[in-house]
Design a protein around this motif. Structure first.
Motif, PDB file in Angstrom:
ATOM      1  N   GLU A 138      34.610   1.242 -12.119  1.00 23.43           N
ATOM      2  CA  GLU A 138      34.469  -0.141 -11.951  1.00 23.43           C
ATOM      3  C   GLU A 138      33.027  -0.649 -11.735  1.00 23.43           C
ATOM      4  O   GLU A 138      32.838  -1.840 -12.260  1.00 23.43           O
ATOM      5  CB  GLU A 138      34.872  -0.142 -10.296  1.00 23.43           C
ATOM      6  N   ALA A 139      31.976   0.258 -11.738  1.00 21.24           N
ATOM      7  CA  ALA A 139      30.691  -0.197 -11.669  1.00 21.24           C
ATOM      8  C   ALA A 139      30.354  -0.696 -13.024  1.00 21.24           C
ATOM      9  O   ALA A 139      29.324  -1.345 -13.373  1.00 21.24           O
ATOM     10  CB  ALA A 139      29.687   1.014 -11.349  1.00 21.24           C
ATOM     11  N   GLY A 141      32.129  -2.140 -15.489  1.00 23.44           N
ATOM     12  CA  GLY A 141      33.215  -2.994 -15.640  1.00 23.44           C
ATOM     13  C   GLY A 141      34.479  -2.651 -16.394  1.00 23.44           C
ATOM     14  O   GLY A 141      35.045  -3.341 -17.096  1.00 23.44           O
ATOM     15  N   GLY A 194      25.653   4.420 -11.780  1.00 23.94           N
ATOM     16  CA  GLY A 194      26.342   3.079 -11.378  1.00 23.94           C
ATOM     17  C   GLY A 194      26.442   2.979  -9.984  1.00 23.94           C
ATOM     18  O   GLY A 194      26.756   3.845  -9.235  1.00 23.94           O
ATOM     19  N   THR A 195      26.551   1.634  -9.573  1.00 22.65           N
ATOM     20  CA  THR A 195      26.832   1.512  -8.050  1.00 22.65           C
ATOM     21  C   THR A 195      27.846   0.141  -8.170  1.00 22.65           C
ATOM     22  O   THR A 195      27.806  -0.855  -9.104  1.00 22.65           O
ATOM     23  CB  THR A 195      25.637   0.619  -7.462  1.00 22.65           C
ATOM     24  N   LEU A 196      28.642   0.338  -6.873  1.00 17.78           N
ATOM     25  CA  LEU A 196      29.693  -0.896  -6.864  1.00 17.78           C
ATOM     26  C   LEU A 196      29.202  -1.799  -6.685  1.00 17.78           C
ATOM     27  O   LEU A 196      28.073  -2.158  -5.922  1.00 17.78           O
ATOM     28  CB  LEU A 196      30.537  -0.497  -5.909  1.00 17.78           C
ATOM     29  N   PRO A 197      29.641  -3.228  -7.127  1.00 19.33           N
ATOM     30  CA  PRO A 197      29.232  -4.516  -6.811  1.00 19.33           C
ATOM     31  C   PRO A 197      28.528  -4.926  -5.419  1.00 19.33           C
ATOM     32  O   PRO A 197      27.533  -5.349  -5.013  1.00 19.33           O
ATOM     33  CB  PRO A 197      30.045  -5.748  -7.515  1.00 19.33           C
ATOM     34  N   ALA A 198      29.583  -4.456  -4.671  1.00 25.23           N
ATOM     35  CA  ALA A 198      29.097  -4.763  -2.945  1.00 25.23           C
ATOM     36  C   ALA A 198      27.893  -4.089  -2.625  1.00 25.23           C
ATOM     37  O   ALA A 198      27.463  -4.351  -1.505  1.00 25.23           O
ATOM     38  CB  ALA A 198      30.384  -4.259  -2.372  1.00 25.23           C
ATOM     39  N   TYR A 199      27.532  -3.010  -3.150  1.00 23.50           N
ATOM     40  CA  TYR A 199      26.550  -2.364  -2.763  1.00 23.50           C
ATOM     41  C   TYR A 199      25.227  -2.303  -3.545  1.00 23.50           C
ATOM     42  O   TYR A 199      24.274  -1.668  -3.328  1.00 23.50           O
ATOM     43  CB  TYR A 199      26.832  -0.847  -2.397  1.00 23.50           C
ATOM     44  N   ARG A 200      25.100  -3.186  -4.361  1.00 29.44           N
ATOM     45  CA  ARG A 200      24.050  -3.228  -5.415  1.00 29.44           C
ATOM     46  C   ARG A 200      22.716  -3.804  -4.543  1.00 29.44           C
ATOM     47  O   ARG A 200      22.754  -4.531  -3.848  1.00 29.44           O
ATOM     48  CB  ARG A 200      24.124  -3.949  -6.524  1.00 29.44           C
ATOM     49  N   SER A 233      17.776  -2.561 -14.708  1.00 33.24           N
ATOM     50  CA  SER A 233      17.842  -1.037 -14.500  1.00 33.24           C
ATOM     51  C   SER A 233      16.643   0.065 -14.803  1.00 33.24           C
ATOM     52  O   SER A 233      16.103   0.725 -14.465  1.00 33.24           O
ATOM     53  CB  SER A 233      19.049  -0.444 -15.261  1.00 33.24           C
TER      54      SER A 233
END
Length: 255
Positions: A138-139, A141, A194-200, A233
């Motif tokens: 998911e991270a 895409g 990678g980080t999930l969008p909600a935790y970036r 990044s």
């Protein structure tokens, strides 16, 4: 000429379940996937392939129904890119790689309330590996689909001398993670951060990256290297001690 990263690439592909040496190249194949990002080739440092060598390499990919594809540091084998161009290979990308050493590693701060204080863990259960594989898919895409095979590859990395680390999401699952290969030629590749969008924006990537590098240094690696996908990044990696060291070329043959 710096050759450690290219020497690592050769050793890393030789670990693949169905590795093949062809002329001045090693092709690393994993029968569990057709992904071109897993099944690719790289030259030995200093290789000077003939047109016949390149044709033989192409044939090895074709007989498996795979796209001929290579990743390598061109400075370590200057004669390779021209030989591939003559055969019709085109450039996919050119990436700068960054290197961290025990001297440059900077562990993120641990101020009160900082996400850098989040506990970075090693996976302990199959559910952990599955959650990491799902979160990284998911991270990025959905560039690749999460799968039992993906989770199994993560487990093999951890159990084969590499490392997988992640930050657990509140309530379970994975908020972000990354992997690092087993070391070879004194260095190791850190990838898939990678980080999930909600935790970036909470320092998770920096914490996981620094923990993985420190883990490999504790096992005797002299350096850890990675590639970055954007300036954001890159800044994260530079904050924890990674510095520019060279470029890697990605090429493939479409038809």
């Amino acid at each position: 000429m710096r050759t450690d990263v290219q020497s690592f690439a050769v050793a890393h592909l030789l670990r693949r379940p169905a590795a093949r040496e062809v002329g001045g190249f090693v092709a690393g194949f994993d029968p569990s996937t057709t992904s071109p990002y897993v099944n690719y080739a790289t030259p030995f440092p200093g290789a000077e392939p003939t047109d016949r060598d390149v044709a033989d390499l192409i044939a090895v990919f074709r007989e498996r129904g795979l796209k001929p594809r290579l990743e390598f540091a061109p400075d370590a084998a200057p004669a390779v890119a021209p030989a591939l161009r003559r055969a019709g290979f085109g450039t996919e990308a050119v990436h700068t790689y960054l290197v961290c050493t025990p001297v440059t590693l900077a562990v993120p701060g641990c101020g009160h309330g900082s996400a850098d204080r989040a506990e970075v863990e090693a996976p302990a259960t199959q559910a952990d590996y599955t959650a990491i594989d799902l979160a990284l898919s998911e991270a990025f895409g959905g560039e690749w689909a999460s799968s039992p095979e993906g989770a199994a590859r993560l487990r093999r990395t951890e159990e084969g001398g590499g490392a997988v680390r992640f930050v657990r999401a509140p309530g379970g699952g994975c908020a972000g993670g990354a992997t690092c290969s087993a070391s070879a030629e004194g260095t190791a590749e850190l990838a898939g951060v990678g980080t999930l969008p909600a935790y970036r924006g909470r320092g998770i990537a920096a914490a996981v990256t620094a923990t993985l590098a420190g883990t490999m240094f504790g096992r005797g690696a002299r350096s850890v290297w990675l590639e970055y996908s954007g300036e954001g990044s890159r800044r994260v990696y530079e904050r924890v001690g990674f510095r520019p060291a060279g470029t890697r070329l990605y090429v493939s043959l479409d038809a």
